[in-house]
Design a protein around this motif. Structure first.
Motif, short mmCIF file in Angstrom:
data_model
loop_
_atom_site.label_atom_id
_atom_site.label_comp_id
_atom_site.label_asym_id
_atom_site.label_seq_id
_atom_site.Cartn_x
_atom_site.Cartn_y
_atom_site.Cartn_z
N GLN A 182 0.81 -1.15 0.06
CA GLN A 182 -0.01 0.03 0.08
C GLN A 182 0.67 1.33 0.21
O GLN A 182 1.00 2.00 0.92
CB GLN A 182 -0.72 0.03 1.32
N ILE A 183 1.58 1.40 -1.21
CA ILE A 183 2.69 2.41 -1.00
C ILE A 183 2.06 3.78 -1.06
O ILE A 183 2.49 4.92 -0.54
CB ILE A 183 3.64 2.25 -2.33
N ASN A 184 0.82 4.01 -1.66
CA ASN A 184 0.14 5.18 -1.69
C ASN A 184 -0.11 5.75 -0.15
O ASN A 184 0.03 6.84 0.35
CB ASN A 184 -1.22 5.34 -2.57
N GLU A 185 -0.68 4.74 0.68
CA GLU A 185 -1.18 5.22 1.85
C GLU A 185 0.07 5.54 2.90
O GLU A 185 -0.12 6.21 3.86
CB GLU A 185 -1.95 4.03 2.31
N ILE A 186 1.20 4.68 2.69
CA ILE A 186 2.35 4.79 3.51
C ILE A 186 3.31 6.02 3.30
O ILE A 186 4.19 6.50 4.02
CB ILE A 186 3.16 3.84 3.95
N GLU A 187 2.94 6.51 1.85
CA GLU A 187 4.10 7.38 1.28
C GLU A 187 4.33 8.53 2.24
O GLU A 187 5.48 8.91 2.50
CB GLU A 187 3.34 8.01 -0.02
N HIS A 188 3.38 9.25 3.00
CA HIS A 188 3.69 10.25 3.78
C HIS A 188 3.76 9.96 5.21
O HIS A 188 3.80 10.94 6.08
CB HIS A 188 2.62 11.40 3.62
N PHE A 189 3.95 8.77 5.58
CA PHE A 189 4.11 8.20 6.88
C PHE A 189 5.22 7.93 7.23
O PHE A 189 5.81 7.99 8.21
CB PHE A 189 3.09 7.04 7.10
N ILE A 190 5.92 7.15 6.08
CA ILE A 190 7.40 6.44 6.56
C ILE A 190 8.53 7.73 6.41
O ILE A 190 8.11 8.63 5.59
CB ILE A 190 7.60 5.39 5.68
N ASP A 191 9.37 7.39 7.02
CA ASP A 191 10.80 8.49 6.72
C ASP A 191 11.44 7.81 5.76
O ASP A 191 12.67 8.63 5.26
CB ASP A 191 11.67 8.38 8.15
N ARG A 192 11.62 6.47 5.56
CA ARG A 192 12.44 5.91 4.68
C ARG A 192 12.11 4.79 3.93
O ARG A 192 11.28 3.99 4.77
CB ARG A 192 13.91 5.66 5.69
N GLY A 193 12.45 4.57 2.75
CA GLY A 193 12.05 3.43 1.97
C GLY A 193 13.30 2.56 1.62
O GLY A 193 14.25 2.86 1.12
N VAL A 194 12.97 1.35 1.95
CA VAL A 194 13.95 0.20 1.57
C VAL A 194 13.41 -0.75 0.50
O VAL A 194 12.35 -1.24 0.73
CB VAL A 194 14.53 -0.58 2.97
N ILE A 213 13.24 15.69 -4.86
CA ILE A 213 13.67 15.51 -6.31
C ILE A 213 12.39 15.65 -7.30
O ILE A 213 12.36 15.20 -8.22
CB ILE A 213 14.67 14.29 -6.64
N GLY A 214 11.32 15.83 -6.47
CA GLY A 214 10.01 15.99 -7.05
C GLY A 214 9.46 14.51 -7.50
O GLY A 214 8.55 14.42 -8.53
N LYS A 215 9.73 13.40 -7.05
CA LYS A 215 9.20 12.26 -7.13
C LYS A 215 8.44 11.69 -6.14
O LYS A 215 8.32 11.95 -4.94
CB LYS A 215 10.20 11.25 -7.45
N ASP A 216 7.26 10.70 -6.36
CA ASP A 216 6.69 10.06 -5.63
C ASP A 216 7.14 8.68 -5.40
O ASP A 216 7.72 8.12 -6.43
CB ASP A 216 5.17 10.28 -5.80
N LEU A 217 6.37 7.88 -4.35
CA LEU A 217 7.00 6.47 -4.25
C LEU A 217 6.52 5.57 -5.27
O LEU A 217 7.42 4.81 -5.76
CB LEU A 217 6.51 6.01 -2.76
N PRO A 218 5.29 5.68 -5.84
CA PRO A 218 5.06 4.75 -6.88
C PRO A 218 5.85 4.80 -8.03
O PRO A 218 6.38 3.87 -8.81
CB PRO A 218 3.53 5.00 -7.14
N GLN A 219 6.06 6.19 -8.50
CA GLN A 219 6.96 6.39 -9.57
C GLN A 219 8.49 5.94 -9.49
O GLN A 219 8.72 5.28 -10.11
CB GLN A 219 7.27 8.05 -9.52
N PHE A 220 8.76 6.25 -8.22
CA PHE A 220 10.07 5.84 -7.86
C PHE A 220 10.46 4.27 -7.77
O PHE A 220 11.19 3.73 -8.44
CB PHE A 220 10.52 6.26 -6.32
N ILE A 221 9.51 3.71 -7.39
CA ILE A 221 9.50 1.85 -7.47
C ILE A 221 9.44 1.58 -8.81
O ILE A 221 9.92 0.45 -9.22
CB ILE A 221 8.30 1.56 -6.49
N GLN A 222 8.47 1.99 -9.53
CA GLN A 222 8.37 1.64 -10.99
C GLN A 222 9.82 1.85 -11.71
O GLN A 222 10.20 1.11 -12.58
CB GLN A 222 7.52 2.57 -11.68
#
Ligand SMILES: Nc1ncnc2c1ncn2[C@@H]1O[C@H](COP(=O)(O)OP(=O)(O)OP(=O)(O)O)[C@@H](O)[C@H]1O
Length: 238
Positions: A182-194, A213-222
């Motif tokens: 659920q990356i959209n949901e935790i995007e603004h909750f986590i400090d760090r993504g591994v 750098i203007g990216k969001d988590l789903p974009q970055f993971i993709q």
């Protein structure tokens, strides 16, 4: 602090984690992310000392996980409750077992999730069991809360409530490691993504850095793990 040093894990002859090096500091909220089967649950089980590793070591404040079980809490879909107990009975059991169990927090969380205290856990729905697992996991007085897909089976409102709970109720010293899709949901909750891919850590990034750098988590993971958009066409020959 949690330290994984050159952790290598096989299931029989299958390599599932290869030479994982990871340090998680106290108070961090870390998302463990990646595609199905990339090794997220296995990584969490290594941290919890629930699975044997073939190489390397896992240290929690310098000690083996098995030696500091009271510092760790594992919130998992499989559930750690006893189905024949009622919610209250389970609370009493946890109080006996965990020296630092926070009865008040448990009671409040049970009320927050509107679970019936006198009901047997086995009669709960999947979502209700998962709420109980969260209530118990957050009340054990553990310093490290390790969660495997805590959103699973929870309705939209409960997911929102759950996030609110994590954002407001955590103490500064509590460390959270959360594996989820659920990356959209935790995007603004986590400090760090591994980010894991095929048993390797392919990225370890501070969310602030990512947002700068203007990216969001789903974009970055993709971008990092790739998405094969033509797979359907190839497999089904369309
Ligand atoms: N008990 C087991 N015995 C054998 N292989 C296993 C076992 N548990 C997991 N695996 C394999 O290890 C790999 C990693 O599994 P893991 O459950 O850690 O992935 P995951 O990233 O949590 O996946 P998902 O997102 O689907 O939950 C998978 O290929 C899986 O088939």
């Amino acid at each position: 602090m949690i330290e994984l040093k050159n952790v290598r894990k096989y299931y029989k002859r299958k390599l599932v984690l290869s030479s994982i090096n990871l340090t998680i500091n106290k108070g961090e909220i870390v998302g463990v992310l990646g595609k199905n089967g990339c090794g997220k649950t296995t990584l969490l089980k290594c941290i919890m000392g629930l699975t044997q590793i073939q190489e390397g070591e896992v240290l929690i404040e310098g000690k083996k996980p098995q030696d500091v079980y009271e510092k760790l809490s594992f919130i998992t879909e499989e559930g750690s409750y006893f189905p024949n107990m009622t919610v209250d009975e389970y609370g009493q059991f946890l109080q006996l077992f965990y020296e630092k169990f926070d009865c008040e927090r448990y009671r409040r969380l049970i009320d927050y999730f509107t679970l019936s205290r006198g009901s047997k856990i086995k009669n709960f729905s999947k979502g209700e069991k998962s709420k109980l697992e969260v209530a118990a996991g957050f009340s054990k007085g553990a310093d490290y809360i390790v969660m495997d897909e805590p959103f699973l089976g929870k309705d939209m409102f409960t997911r929102k409530d759950f996030l609110k709970l994590m954002a407001t109720q955590l103490k500064e010293t509590e460390t959270v490691i959360i594996a989820t899709h659920q990356i959209n949901e935790i995007e603004h909750f986590i400090d760090r993504g591994v980010l894991l891919n095929k048993g390797n850590i392919v990225k370890d990034i501070q969310m602030e850095e990512l947002h700068n750098i203007g990216k969001d988590l789903p974009q970055f993971i993709q971008e990092v793990t790739g998405y094969d958009k033509d797979k359907y066409k190839r497999v089904f020959k369309v």
